[in-house]
Scaffold this active site. Structure first.
Site, mmCIF file in Angstrom:
data_model
loop_
_atom_site.group_PDB
_atom_site.id
_atom_site.type_symbol
_atom_site.label_atom_id
_atom_site.label_comp_id
_atom_site.label_asym_id
_atom_site.label_seq_id
_atom_site.Cartn_x
_atom_site.Cartn_y
_atom_site.Cartn_z
ATOM 1 N N HIS A 260 -8.750 -3.643 0.382
ATOM 2 C CA HIS A 260 -8.785 -4.913 -0.344
ATOM 3 C C HIS A 260 -9.599 -6.022 0.309
ATOM 4 O O HIS A 260 -9.384 -7.193 0.039
ATOM 5 C CB HIS A 260 -7.358 -5.417 -0.575
ATOM 6 C CG HIS A 260 -6.605 -4.596 -1.566
ATOM 7 N ND1 HIS A 260 -5.394 -4.963 -2.080
ATOM 8 C CD2 HIS A 260 -6.917 -3.412 -2.152
ATOM 9 C CE1 HIS A 260 -4.966 -4.044 -2.928
ATOM 10 N NE2 HIS A 260 -5.871 -3.088 -2.985
ATOM 11 N N HIS A 284 -0.820 -1.391 3.811
ATOM 12 C CA HIS A 284 -1.069 -0.255 2.930
ATOM 13 C C HIS A 284 -2.266 0.442 3.541
ATOM 14 O O HIS A 284 -3.368 -0.122 3.531
ATOM 15 C CB HIS A 284 -1.441 -0.711 1.520
ATOM 16 C CG HIS A 284 -0.266 -0.885 0.616
ATOM 17 N ND1 HIS A 284 -0.395 -1.268 -0.696
ATOM 18 C CD2 HIS A 284 1.063 -0.683 0.831
ATOM 19 C CE1 HIS A 284 0.817 -1.317 -1.241
ATOM 20 N NE2 HIS A 284 1.711 -0.989 -0.347
ATOM 21 N N ASP A 292 -12.431 -0.138 -3.745
ATOM 22 C CA ASP A 292 -11.004 0.098 -3.538
ATOM 23 C C ASP A 292 -10.576 1.374 -4.268
ATOM 24 O O ASP A 292 -9.808 1.344 -5.212
ATOM 25 C CB ASP A 292 -10.236 -1.122 -4.075
ATOM 26 C CG ASP A 292 -8.741 -0.987 -3.916
ATOM 27 O OD1 ASP A 292 -8.308 -0.445 -2.889
ATOM 28 O OD2 ASP A 292 -8.010 -1.416 -4.822
ATOM 29 N N ASP A 323 -1.060 4.081 0.552
ATOM 30 C CA ASP A 323 -1.355 3.728 -0.834
ATOM 31 C C ASP A 323 -2.641 4.407 -1.268
ATOM 32 O O ASP A 323 -3.731 3.908 -0.997
ATOM 33 C CB ASP A 323 -1.478 2.199 -0.971
ATOM 34 C CG ASP A 323 -1.718 1.768 -2.412
ATOM 35 O OD1 ASP A 323 -1.536 2.597 -3.321
ATOM 36 O OD2 ASP A 323 -2.093 0.597 -2.623
#
Ligand code: RNT
Ligand code: ZN
Length: 416
Positions: A260, A284, A292, A323
């Site tokens: 991110h 994450h 991303d 993630d």
């Protein structure tokens, strides 16, 4: 040579540089990683058509994805049986389990809709983490907590409150804190003319959610920022500065997702700065390929560097979750590869003579520092890893893949 003999030889090699491998494997066992349920079904959840929105995408259509709670739990079990140590499961609100034909919208979710997950976790001694789901919903097609439509905003605020209560229920039932992470997809495709007002509304929405009483020692609320998303390339309401400030001011966790940030920014570099100002930081760990993209975590430089910072700055202060969602390969294999790689990266960091390296830096012995770091890269981490797997009764090396293949043949291939 047996795994044990190889381990003993590695232990001697590490001893010569002042590293105790026994301490390292003990420490590794104590680090739980929150395994995200959403790798199992491409972030579909159990509410309906499973269409993913919010600018995140799972690409691929590998057969055999979990279609219901039973299948997802069965798959999680399979994955966990191949991953050493005791971990946590990270759930999204869209994974509520409705019984007897009852179905409620996200602003009406209650702890009872997650009772089956609690039973699942209890039986396996797992912790549970939670996430309100601010995407894949008709009311999320424009904006959620930053919405200009007061009814919609109210709906999503209520959702956040429901999720706080559910998180506290998890923590109470399991006797382990629950991290509740808030991420919203709100933003604009093109250059906005008012950057302030949506952020002010997001701030107010968060204030309202967090105004309900909850036990801060049980629920760690985290906020996750993002630089851009598909469809919101120009502006995201929940930017890094927004959440870093919001977390600092309200004593929450700031969650850093390494997909991110701008491509040359390093999340590894951010951890120490966060920990100088907060007790804990949340992560994450993912693999962003050019964007991303949420590829499976590899044993790569970025992951290794993040792991070094976790170990060097007291692992108990870093709330660690994965993630990623890859729908193009066997989903259980994706989990196992990602989890084991995160653990390998942590072990790699635990096996470094960290104090000696820090001293070399402090003494400005940069020639020796470079030499040593490079030589350390070929030290026998693998022998220690294999022994760690052996004593934790999971398959070593690629041995686990046979089990995934068997499971694919016996279970996954029968799901059509
Ligand atoms: C999206 C965020 C968020 C989600 C999950 C499903 O860009 O990374 O964490 O991936 O909540
Ligand atoms: Zn994330």
């Amino acid at each position: 040579m047996t795994t044990k003999q190889r381990y003993e030889s590695a232990r001697e090699i590490y001893k010569r540089i002042g590293v105790d491998t026994d301490i390292a494997i003990k420490a590794l066992k104590e680090i739980p990683i929150s395994m995200h349920c959403w790798q199992g079904d491409d972030v579909a959840g159990f509410e309906g058509d499973g269409a993913l929105s919010g600018g995140i995408q799972a690409t691929g259509n590998y057969p055999g994805k979990a279609r219901n709670p039973e299948e997802l739990m069965e798959d999680i079990d399979k994955a966990l049986s191949l991953i050493p140590g005791v971990h946590r499961i990270n759930l999204h609100a869209s994974y509520a389990i409705f019984e007897d034909g009852e179905m409620v919208d996200r602003d009406k979710l209650e702890p009872k809709h997650f009772k089956k997950w609690v039973e699942f976790a209890k039986k396996r001694n797992l912790g549970l983490d939670f996430n309100p789901t601010y995407f894949s919903h008709t009311k999320a097609s424009n904006a959620t907590l930053s919405s200009e439509d007061e009814d919609l905003r109210k709906f999503w605020i209520e959702h956040g409150k429901c999720c706080l209560r559910i998180s506290e229920y998890f923590a109470t039932e399991l006797g382990k804190p629950c991290t509740m992470n808030i991420w919203i997809p709100d933003g604009f495709k093109d250059v906005p003319t008012d950057r302030m007002t949506p952020r002010a509304r997001l701030k107010d929405s968060l204030d309202q959610i967090l105004s309900i009483p909850y036990d801060k020692s049980k629920v760690y609320v985290a906020v996750e920022s993002k630089v851009f998303g598909i469809g919101v390339e120009s502006y995201t309401v929940g930017s890094h500065e927004f959440y870093m400030n919001y977390a600092a001011k309200n004593d929450l966790l700031c969650l850093l997702d390494n997909g991110h940030y701008h491509p040359t920014e390093s999340v590894a570099d951010k951890i120490s700065s966060m920990l100088l100002f907060s007790d804990k930081v949340a992560l994450h760990v993912t693999r962003p390929v050019r964007w991303d993209s949420d590829h499976v975590v590899l044993f790569d430089e970025e992951t290794k560097e993040i792991a070094k910072e976790i170990i060097r700055n007291d692992a108990s202060r870093v709330i660690l979750a994965l993630d990623f969602f890859d729908a193009s390969i066997n989903r259980i294999s994706a989990w196992v590869v990602g989890m084991r790689n995160m653990q390998k990266a942590l072990l790699n960091a635990l096996l470094l003579p960290n104090e000696r390296l820090a001293k070399l830096q402090n003494d400005r012995q940069f020639t020796e520092l470079m030499m040593l770091q490079e030589e350390l890269k070929l030290y026998p981490v693998g022998d220690v890893w294999n022994y760690f797997c052996e004593i934790n009764i999971v398959p070593q090396k690629e041995g686990w893949f046979e089990e995934v293949n068997k499971y694919e043949k016996d279970v996954l291939s029968k799901r059509n």
